[in-house]
Motif scaffolding. Sequence first.
Motif, mmCIF file in Angstrom:
data_model
loop_
_atom_site.group_PDB
_atom_site.id
_atom_site.type_symbol
_atom_site.label_atom_id
_atom_site.label_comp_id
_atom_site.label_asym_id
_atom_site.label_seq_id
_atom_site.Cartn_x
_atom_site.Cartn_y
_atom_site.Cartn_z
ATOM 1 N N VAL A 575 59.914 24.780 24.095
ATOM 2 C CA VAL A 575 58.391 24.994 24.490
ATOM 3 C C VAL A 575 58.036 26.422 24.876
ATOM 4 O O VAL A 575 58.748 26.953 25.833
ATOM 5 C CB VAL A 575 58.586 23.888 25.257
ATOM 6 N N LEU A 576 57.004 26.930 24.290
ATOM 7 C CA LEU A 576 56.428 27.975 24.687
ATOM 8 C C LEU A 576 55.050 27.750 25.105
ATOM 9 O O LEU A 576 54.157 27.243 24.159
ATOM 10 C CB LEU A 576 56.333 29.129 23.547
ATOM 11 N N LEU A 577 54.506 28.085 26.284
ATOM 12 C CA LEU A 577 53.191 27.828 26.982
ATOM 13 C C LEU A 577 52.528 29.049 27.336
ATOM 14 O O LEU A 577 53.093 29.826 28.053
ATOM 15 C CB LEU A 577 53.555 26.871 28.168
ATOM 16 N N SER A 578 51.280 28.837 26.860
ATOM 17 C CA SER A 578 50.318 30.020 27.479
ATOM 18 C C SER A 578 49.175 29.410 27.971
ATOM 19 O O SER A 578 48.150 28.865 27.403
ATOM 20 C CB SER A 578 50.084 30.932 26.066
ATOM 21 N N LEU A 579 48.874 29.603 29.170
ATOM 22 C CA LEU A 579 47.739 29.120 30.188
ATOM 23 C C LEU A 579 46.977 30.329 30.762
ATOM 24 O O LEU A 579 47.653 30.846 31.903
ATOM 25 C CB LEU A 579 48.071 28.103 31.169
ATOM 26 N N TRP A 580 45.870 30.681 30.459
ATOM 27 C CA TRP A 580 45.313 31.896 31.108
ATOM 28 C C TRP A 580 43.692 32.477 30.536
ATOM 29 O O TRP A 580 42.922 32.296 31.485
ATOM 30 C CB TRP A 580 46.017 33.090 31.241
ATOM 31 N N ALA A 581 43.630 32.551 29.353
ATOM 32 C CA ALA A 581 42.548 33.171 29.032
ATOM 33 C C ALA A 581 41.195 31.868 29.035
ATOM 34 O O ALA A 581 40.051 32.480 29.136
ATOM 35 C CB ALA A 581 42.565 33.335 27.276
ATOM 36 N N HIS A 582 41.293 30.696 28.975
ATOM 37 C CA HIS A 582 40.334 29.878 29.264
ATOM 38 C C HIS A 582 40.036 29.185 30.560
ATOM 39 O O HIS A 582 39.202 28.389 30.999
ATOM 40 C CB HIS A 582 40.648 28.668 28.413
ATOM 41 N N PHE A 583 40.988 29.968 31.657
ATOM 42 C CA PHE A 583 41.008 29.599 33.022
ATOM 43 C C PHE A 583 40.436 30.470 33.958
ATOM 44 O O PHE A 583 40.361 30.273 34.992
ATOM 45 C CB PHE A 583 42.380 29.098 33.295
ATOM 46 N N THR A 584 40.156 31.823 33.488
ATOM 47 C CA THR A 584 40.134 32.647 34.398
ATOM 48 C C THR A 584 38.659 32.661 35.123
ATOM 49 O O THR A 584 38.626 33.327 36.329
ATOM 50 C CB THR A 584 39.741 34.116 33.628
ATOM 51 N N ASP A 585 37.617 31.835 34.879
ATOM 52 C CA ASP A 585 36.618 31.523 35.550
ATOM 53 C C ASP A 585 36.500 30.339 36.492
ATOM 54 O O ASP A 585 35.406 30.158 36.880
ATOM 55 C CB ASP A 585 35.473 31.854 34.647
ATOM 56 N N ASP A 586 37.670 29.680 36.234
ATOM 57 C CA ASP A 586 37.636 28.525 37.210
ATOM 58 C C ASP A 586 38.174 28.824 38.635
ATOM 59 O O ASP A 586 38.951 29.678 38.440
ATOM 60 C CB ASP A 586 38.337 27.305 36.423
ATOM 61 N N PRO A 587 38.007 27.936 39.664
ATOM 62 C CA PRO A 587 38.433 28.293 40.927
ATOM 63 C C PRO A 587 40.029 28.265 40.804
ATOM 64 O O PRO A 587 40.639 27.395 40.048
ATOM 65 C CB PRO A 587 38.248 27.037 41.753
ATOM 66 N N LEU A 588 40.831 29.073 41.404
ATOM 67 C CA LEU A 588 42.073 29.145 41.319
ATOM 68 C C LEU A 588 42.803 27.897 41.678
ATOM 69 O O LEU A 588 44.088 27.567 41.017
ATOM 70 C CB LEU A 588 42.634 30.325 42.349
ATOM 71 N N GLU A 589 42.469 27.203 42.621
ATOM 72 C CA GLU A 589 43.262 25.858 43.278
ATOM 73 C C GLU A 589 42.974 24.998 42.033
ATOM 74 O O GLU A 589 44.181 24.342 41.905
ATOM 75 C CB GLU A 589 42.309 25.383 44.301
ATOM 76 N N GLN A 590 42.102 24.903 41.248
ATOM 77 C CA GLN A 590 42.107 24.123 40.304
ATOM 78 C C GLN A 590 43.225 24.431 39.214
ATOM 79 O O GLN A 590 43.880 23.582 38.645
ATOM 80 C CB GLN A 590 40.645 23.990 39.476
ATOM 81 N N PHE A 591 43.349 25.583 38.833
ATOM 82 C CA PHE A 591 44.495 25.967 37.986
ATOM 83 C C PHE A 591 45.436 25.743 38.560
ATOM 84 O O PHE A 591 46.594 25.222 37.615
ATOM 85 C CB PHE A 591 44.160 27.584 37.982
ATOM 86 N N GLU A 592 45.806 26.037 39.763
ATOM 87 C CA GLU A 592 47.097 25.902 40.341
ATOM 88 C C GLU A 592 47.323 24.371 40.251
ATOM 89 O O GLU A 592 48.753 24.012 40.178
ATOM 90 C CB GLU A 592 47.222 26.135 41.872
ATOM 91 N N ALA A 593 46.403 23.323 40.595
ATOM 92 C CA ALA A 593 46.731 22.029 40.464
ATOM 93 C C ALA A 593 47.683 21.763 39.134
ATOM 94 O O ALA A 593 48.242 20.879 39.016
ATOM 95 C CB ALA A 593 45.385 21.098 40.746
ATOM 96 N N ARG A 594 46.843 22.250 38.010
ATOM 97 C CA ARG A 594 47.375 22.010 36.675
ATOM 98 C C ARG A 594 48.941 22.398 36.589
ATOM 99 O O ARG A 594 49.589 21.570 36.244
ATOM 100 C CB ARG A 594 46.531 22.525 35.533
#
Length: 693
Positions: A575-594
């Motif tokens: 499994v190769l996962l990439s999460l960043w380009a669509h999350f940079t303008d969302d609150p960091l805590e929201q990204f951390e929750a995911r």
Amino acid sequence: MLRKNDYRQSFSRHLTSQTNPTIHNLNPRANGNHYGSNRPCQPLDSAVTTYTILNKQDRHVLGSLLHLKLTTRNRTGSPRTCGGDFFQAKLFSPKLNASTAGKIVDHQNGTYSISFLLGWTGRAFLSVTLVHPREALQGLRKVRETPNTGYLFNGTFYDHKEVLDEQKCYSSYEDGFDNEEDYCSYTKPKANVSFWCRRPKKKNVGCEQLAFVVSDLASKDKYDEANGKLLNEEEWLYFRKGQYFQVEIAAEDGMNEVIVVQKELVSCAKPLGLTSGSIRDAQLSASSAVPGYEAHRARLHGQRAWEPASKNTSQWLQIDLKVPKVITGIQTQGLWGGMVPAYHLMVSDDGQTWTKGSETFDGTEDGISITEEALAPPVVTRFFRIFAAASDLPRLRMELLGCDQASQFRDNYVPQTFLHQHGPPPGLPPCGPNLPVSQSEGYFYQDVWYSTACRAASWLTRPYVETCLRNRTVLLQGDSTVRQLAGELETLLGARDHYRCQDYKEEVEGRYPESLRLYVWTGPIAVCQKLDKKVVLQFRFHHFPVRAGSQVELANLRTIVYKLNTIHPGENAVVLLSLWAHFTDDPLEQFEARLWAIRAAIEKLHRRAPQTLVIFKSPNVRDQLYLSKVLMSSDWLAYDMWRRLKEIMAGLNVAFLDIWDMSACHHSVPQLHPAKEVTTNAIALLLSYICPM
């Protein structure tokens, strides 16, 4: 503003069990590299901020470390006492397509340490760039932590016949979103995926009829206006390009280059005798000379110089060293009334048959200063000629640098070399999870990436790719940067033995009217072997948010948690996962929750199928063409997310495909989807994790 209690309450059923509450701190850390600090501090002035090489040497040894000290100063020129700025640094040799990124440590006292691994021989140049001062990072955090100031979305409610209604949608929580009379919730609590739309206004249209979502990309000016209300006039100042943003930092003493040689040649840079006179007048000759400016006068610091009688590129100065010697460098100097233009070299063992060097060297800017050029690779020769590469060679004084170690080398050239010339250096671990911290991630040499973090392949052939992926299911999920890798892997597999066994683009063709402008790149895209129909490669987009200028079909999206939960024992999955380009303008805590939800799914997966390899791909540097893109997609935002992702995944048996340095130091123009030279090397590194060497 985002309120942690409101946010946690909206996900209370799941966050309680899958989120570590101690890490939910919106204040940046004050230690470590690029974390930032909120202590009062005078602003940085890039014009007086400088760096210096701490371990200066005439020649540096291949494989050693180069150490720099970066000192930030304020407008009065005084050293600052705080850190938290965001710098990038690289060492590069343009003629070799060689480069590496510097490892930067913020000491939180206004100084930074930068170290480079010297991975190849020759001349290399330094570049240190201020990307953002700490004050700009505070502005970026303010914009990021304010919900829905970046990309907004338009939702289309549809009944498979016609558009029923259109409403605004949001990827970040705000007060009031829990009011079901006004908003529809499309959150996925098990995956900590958040998304809301305004409830349809038309009668008999329900929340469940939301079918498509499109990014509101056309409203860049509106975003500028919204962010303008968040940032005050002083905060805007720190995004001024050329002063506070993407500013090249100068070397304090002007020393911005180094010469790297093999260990046995580190002391092979001594004057060979033109200046001292040990090379006799009779050993110098020329194609022509002006009276009083003959060949034997071409000695560094001499009262006169050699000047050809004819002004053309066929004029030369020749030196007979009597015996072959190693020449590692050349120093040139003009004379009053004339300078040295660009030139090239020729060498010969017998004075009859000549070999022309491929490199053209810069001359001098005046008649006084001395310019030193390193020969990379050094040459082994008895006869040496210098030719003008321009229209003439007005006046030349010079010295050759080298030594008498010619017997150690064959032919006319000391081989150009690099650390991995004979394979990975001993002691490197296989690529995989839980790698030790390395001094460097690696370096480019002739556009090939050589990892110094683990034993990695530096080649890509179709048989190698097929052998590595045989009997494996490779699941790639995330954004378009990992889809880019999936596409290149598909090309490497070839159409002869593989085919697309699933393609969302083909599946939806004709299903909806063209006027909807459907976004067809969310996947699934799957590649199968022709013989046994086994899926060896599959790509899917992550769930919302998806920044796409075309309509994204809601029913086609799957969360990463969902896909991880569908992997079965014995599937031999990667499994190769990439999460960043669509999350940079969302609150960091929201990204951390995911991320915490994904971590929990990986833990369950490893209990069920412990051999499953999970790899997280890092962000890459990207273009920063206009202010809105900087505010919503700054490299620092992506870098900070990668830092948090690695912290949250710590302790898991997962691997990190770190291509940040690879993209940051390469000579191509930074862009969201990196140049092929970068992605090809990223795939070679990925395969080294799947099939360790």
